[in-house]
Design a protein around this motif. Structure first.
Motif, short mmCIF file in Angstrom:
data_model
loop_
_atom_site.label_atom_id
_atom_site.label_comp_id
_atom_site.label_asym_id
_atom_site.label_seq_id
_atom_site.Cartn_x
_atom_site.Cartn_y
_atom_site.Cartn_z
N ARG A 105 0.67 -1.05 0.04
CA ARG A 105 -0.03 -0.19 -0.04
C ARG A 105 0.78 1.29 0.08
O ARG A 105 0.95 2.31 -0.71
CB ARG A 105 -0.97 -0.17 1.35
N PHE A 120 3.89 1.68 -1.04
CA PHE A 120 4.53 1.86 -2.27
C PHE A 120 3.61 2.00 -3.68
O PHE A 120 4.10 2.11 -4.65
CB PHE A 120 5.93 0.69 -2.48
N ASN A 164 -2.31 0.26 -5.55
CA ASN A 164 -3.11 1.06 -6.12
C ASN A 164 -3.00 0.73 -7.59
O ASN A 164 -3.96 0.71 -8.41
CB ASN A 164 -2.87 2.37 -6.20
N ARG A 184 -5.28 -2.20 -8.19
CA ARG A 184 -6.58 -2.06 -8.08
C ARG A 184 -6.80 -1.18 -9.53
O ARG A 184 -8.16 -1.11 -9.78
CB ARG A 184 -6.86 -0.59 -6.99
N ALA A 185 -6.07 -0.64 -10.13
CA ALA A 185 -6.18 -0.16 -11.58
C ALA A 185 -6.10 -0.98 -12.44
O ALA A 185 -6.54 -0.88 -13.71
CB ALA A 185 -5.35 1.15 -11.69
N ALA A 186 -5.82 -2.22 -12.32
CA ALA A 186 -5.70 -3.32 -13.19
C ALA A 186 -7.03 -3.96 -13.30
O ALA A 186 -7.70 -4.19 -12.42
CB ALA A 186 -4.50 -4.41 -12.94
N PRO A 187 -7.34 -4.57 -14.80
CA PRO A 187 -8.64 -5.14 -14.93
C PRO A 187 -8.60 -6.39 -14.42
O PRO A 187 -8.71 -7.36 -15.03
CB PRO A 187 -8.55 -5.27 -16.33
N GLU A 219 -13.48 1.59 -4.07
CA GLU A 219 -12.88 2.96 -4.36
C GLU A 219 -13.83 3.80 -3.50
O GLU A 219 -14.99 3.51 -3.36
CB GLU A 219 -12.98 3.33 -5.84
N LYS A 220 -13.38 4.83 -2.87
CA LYS A 220 -14.04 5.65 -2.12
C LYS A 220 -14.46 7.03 -2.87
O LYS A 220 -13.99 7.23 -3.68
CB LYS A 220 -13.28 5.97 -0.87
N THR A 263 -8.95 7.11 -13.50
CA THR A 263 -8.46 5.70 -13.47
C THR A 263 -9.26 4.53 -12.44
O THR A 263 -8.93 3.64 -12.48
CB THR A 263 -7.06 5.73 -13.21
N THR A 264 -10.42 4.79 -12.18
CA THR A 264 -11.30 4.13 -11.51
C THR A 264 -10.70 3.96 -10.04
O THR A 264 -11.31 2.95 -9.25
CB THR A 264 -11.53 2.84 -11.95
N LEU A 265 -9.85 4.59 -9.69
CA LEU A 265 -9.31 4.55 -8.17
C LEU A 265 -10.05 5.24 -7.11
O LEU A 265 -9.98 4.79 -5.88
CB LEU A 265 -7.89 4.85 -8.09
N LEU A 266 -10.80 6.08 -7.89
CA LEU A 266 -11.47 6.98 -6.60
C LEU A 266 -13.01 7.08 -7.16
O LEU A 266 -13.14 7.23 -8.37
CB LEU A 266 -10.82 8.09 -6.64
N GLN A 267 -13.99 7.26 -6.28
CA GLN A 267 -15.26 7.38 -6.55
C GLN A 267 -15.45 8.93 -6.93
O GLN A 267 -15.02 9.54 -5.86
CB GLN A 267 -16.08 6.64 -5.40
N THR A 324 -14.29 -1.96 -14.57
CA THR A 324 -13.37 -2.97 -15.27
C THR A 324 -12.87 -2.79 -16.55
O THR A 324 -12.02 -2.73 -17.22
CB THR A 324 -14.02 -4.44 -15.14
N ARG A 327 -10.62 0.07 -16.91
CA ARG A 327 -9.27 -0.43 -16.73
C ARG A 327 -8.46 -1.16 -17.88
O ARG A 327 -7.48 -0.93 -18.05
CB ARG A 327 -9.42 -1.28 -15.40
N ARG A 328 -9.37 -2.02 -18.72
CA ARG A 328 -9.02 -2.77 -19.68
C ARG A 328 -8.13 -1.74 -20.65
O ARG A 328 -7.29 -2.18 -21.53
CB ARG A 328 -10.08 -3.43 -20.48
N LEU A 374 -1.74 3.16 -16.42
CA LEU A 374 -1.72 4.41 -15.58
C LEU A 374 -0.19 3.97 -15.17
O LEU A 374 0.30 3.01 -14.98
CB LEU A 374 -2.57 3.86 -14.55
N GLU A 412 3.91 7.73 -7.67
CA GLU A 412 4.89 6.79 -7.01
C GLU A 412 5.41 5.84 -7.59
O GLU A 412 5.17 5.59 -8.74
CB GLU A 412 4.31 6.15 -5.70
N TYR A 464 -2.91 -7.81 -16.88
CA TYR A 464 -3.59 -7.09 -18.04
C TYR A 464 -3.96 -8.05 -19.15
O TYR A 464 -4.49 -7.55 -20.12
CB TYR A 464 -2.90 -6.02 -18.59
N ARG A 480 -5.52 9.37 -0.66
CA ARG A 480 -5.48 8.72 -1.73
C ARG A 480 -4.80 7.24 -1.44
O ARG A 480 -4.98 6.23 -2.18
CB ARG A 480 -4.46 9.50 -2.80
N SER A 481 -3.76 7.41 -0.42
CA SER A 481 -3.03 6.01 -0.47
C SER A 481 -4.00 5.28 0.59
O SER A 481 -3.42 3.93 0.80
CB SER A 481 -1.59 6.28 0.35
#
Lengths: 266, 332
Positions: free
Chosen positions: A84, A86, A90, A93-96, A265-266, B52-56, B74, B77-78, B82, B86, B106, B330-331
């Motif tokens: 988390r 590093f 995430n 989480r971004a991967a399909p 995701e929040k 990028t679907t990480l956050l609502q 999903t 994401r495909r 990204l 970091e 992927y 975010r983290s």
């Protein structure tokens, strides 16, 4: 699902066998316990008190296997927190990929590590018996392949249950410091309120009640019945295994549900 | 031009009070390099996280490749890649192992993946280091590996969050070259954020200037600079004579400011006005000892639209705190 889960699990295992120091530290602990603690605390108890174990060191060695599995699973939680930190989590989480593959891969990897570590401790304990001046595990039963598989099954179930707890906790708790605190809070009571290190019949009633439903107790109880001739368990062997199975199924389900919520995701 | 990213009235509120993104609307066309320029904490990373679907999102509408980001994450994401801010490459794996893991995640066929990995590692000049542990890599090498990871599944849109943050000038230039190559060799859309003015200026087809969660301006770098109203010609003329009036008489001159012997002449188009201006001065008997033409840069653009320079915005403490708060959220 299977492809991603396997890939992530392999990544975890690669981390593990490449971190030689970590494995060394993990194994040094039971060696110190067996070598020093057992010597310093020469409990002279009759086999009847010890689940049929010929001596206390044999009794405790079995406990050490289970405790090693517990501690190894604890490390699985640490790696989640690092990921988390590093940003790797995430990235996942971004991967399909199905989100479930994240906790499942970790639980599986932790389980495999825990079982391998426990088996290494078993080997150490068996060797220790034959070294003069040291004490270890003396097997008194007719140990056959079936008993061997039984041991592995018990360790697999136990490790799966613990891995699920720690992975779920680590995914929910965000900082390393808090995770350490929670893990410590869990580990010590889990270890001492069980039949892993000391026979439970000498414990106060309330502690006995707790120890009797501790998965560690079920695991060591089952393993002792497989290793020692004439061992009368706290429960029959099949109850131990069924109990562990229930524990691991329930905890894996809870673990995955909790993990999925934490990853949302929040 | 078809829009590949469509954002309408996007709002993201953290903890019920911090409006990180405050109602932004923009489109990105397919094949475009689109940049968000703004100080830390302006809402750039939050926008990327939503896309990028990480956050609502809190409210608004976001579509990537014609797919609703919140409804079908999903699928989105495909089709996207990204490259986060970091360094997320795995230290304890080799460069190639990192790429293989990414390819598996992927769903890239292993045969195809192996070819692409060789190709991509060559592109970012990591072929020699490919089988070394990433922990032996330098910062620039990690970032390049990260970039090639983002490309493994040939995404239609690539998101680059501060692609050159923390890299030295030389490595930064290499990254720029890689991004330019991408643009040249494929029809990939690139959405990037940066707080380096020169980066936005030299890479992006269009730039959105974002500050405090709002888009303050959005256009091509050239138009943004033009909108500032012209170039500045600086002159030094020897002698005591005042040339203000003659200069003003030249066509295209907007205003003149004189300080001692030097003049700052604001003109509509510096390249065409400079010659007649110099002729006019020599006709009146002046001798020009120094001349320079200054075109407005992105720093001035930023100043114009946000009322503060980018450096000031970066230094303001409250912004850093908000940025830090966001980083923590975010983290999580």
């Amino acid at each position: 699902m299977i492809r991603e889960t396997t890939a992530l699990m392999v990544r975890e295992l690669k981390h593990w066998y490449r971190a030689k120091v970590q494995i060394f530290m993990l194994l040094i602990q039971p060696i110190v316990w067996l070598g020093l603690f057992g010597q310093a605390l020469p409990l002279k108890l009759p086999p009847a008190m010890l689940n049929g174990a010929p001596d206390y060191m044999s009794y405790m060695s079995v406990g050490m296997l289970a405790v090693t599995a517990l501690f190894t699973c604890m490390f699985a939680g640490m790696s989640v927190v690092w990921d988390r930190r590093f940003g790797f989590l995430n990235k996942l989480r971004a991967a399909p990929i199905p989100r479930g593959s994240i906790p499942v891969s970790r639980i599986l990897a932790a389980m495999i590590r825990a079982v391998i570590s426990a088996l290494m401790v078993l080997l150490i304990a068996l060797i220790f018996t034959h070294i003069p001046g040291l004490a270890g595990l003396t097997v008194t039963s007719n140990f056959d392949i079936l008993s061997g598989l039984g041991m592995i099954l018990i360790l697999v179930l136990l490790a799966t249950a613990f891995a699920a707890i720690f992975v779920a906790i680590a995914l929910t708790i965000k900082t390393q410091e808090t995770l350490f605190a929670v893990i410590n809070l869990l580990n010590l009571p889990l270890m001492f309120a069980s039949a892993a290190l000391f026979p439970i019949n000498s414990m106060p009633d309330w502690l006995q009640a707790v120890a009797k439903v501790n998965p560690l107790t079920l695991a060591v109880d089952g393993m002792r019945q497989l290793l020692f001739a004439g061992s009368i368990g706290i429960y029959p062997l099949w109850v131990d295994i069924l109990g562990l199975l229930t524990f691991s199924v329930v905890l894996v389900i809870i673990g995955i549900v909790v993990a999925m919520r934490a990853l949302k995701e929040k | 031009m078809t829009a590949i990213i469509e954002v309408k009235d996007l709002v993201k509120v953290y903890n019920g009070s911090i409006r990180a993104v405050d109602g932004i609307t923009f489109d990105v066309a397919e094949g475009e390099v689109f940049g968000f320029l703004g100080p830390n904490g302006a809402g750039k990373t939050t926008t990327i996280a939503v896309l990028t679907t990480l956050l609502q999102k809190t409210s608004g509408e976001c579509k990537v490749c014609d797919i609703d980001v919140s409804k079908h994450p999903t699928e989105v994401r495909r089709s996207i890649g990204l490259v986060p801010q970091e360094m997320t490459v795995d230290d304890d794996l080799t460069g190639r192992e990192n790429m293989i893991l990414q390819a598996t995640l992927y769903g890239v066929d292993m045969k195809v993946a192996k070819e692409r990995i060789t190709e991509l590692l060559a592109l970012v000049k990591l072929e020699e280091a490919a089988d070394r542990m990433v922990k032996t890599y330098s910062g620039g090498m990690r970032k390049r590996l990260e970039l090639s990871e983002g490309l493994i599944h040939r995404p239609r849109v690539l998101f680059l969050d501060e692609p050159t943050l923390g890299l030295d000038i030389q490595t930064r230039t290499t990254m720029w070259d890689h991004i330019r190559d991408l643009r040249k060799n494929s029809n990939m859309t690139v959405f990037m954020t940066t707080h380096y003015l020169e980066e936005a200026d030299s890479l992006c087809d269009r730039i959105g200037i974002i500050d405090k969660g709002k888009i303050m301006a959005l256009d091509t770098p050239i138009k943004l600079k033009e909108s500032l109203g012209g170039d500045v010609i600086s002159l030094k003329i020897s002698g005591e004579m005042d040339f203000t009036e003659p200069i003003k008489s030249v066509e295209g001159v907007l205003s003149v400011k004189k300080e001692d012997g030097s003049y700052r002449v604001k003109v509509f188009n510096g390249e065409t006005v400079t010659a007649p201006l110099l002729q006019e001065i020599s006709k009146r008997g002046g001798s020009v000892t120094y001349v320079s033409l200054e075109r407005p840069n992105m720093d001035q653009v930023f100043l114009e639209y946000t009322g503060r320079s980018l450096r000031d915005a970066e230094q303001s403490g409250s912004f850093d705190r908000m940025a830090a708060a966001r980083q923590m959220r975010r983290s999580s």
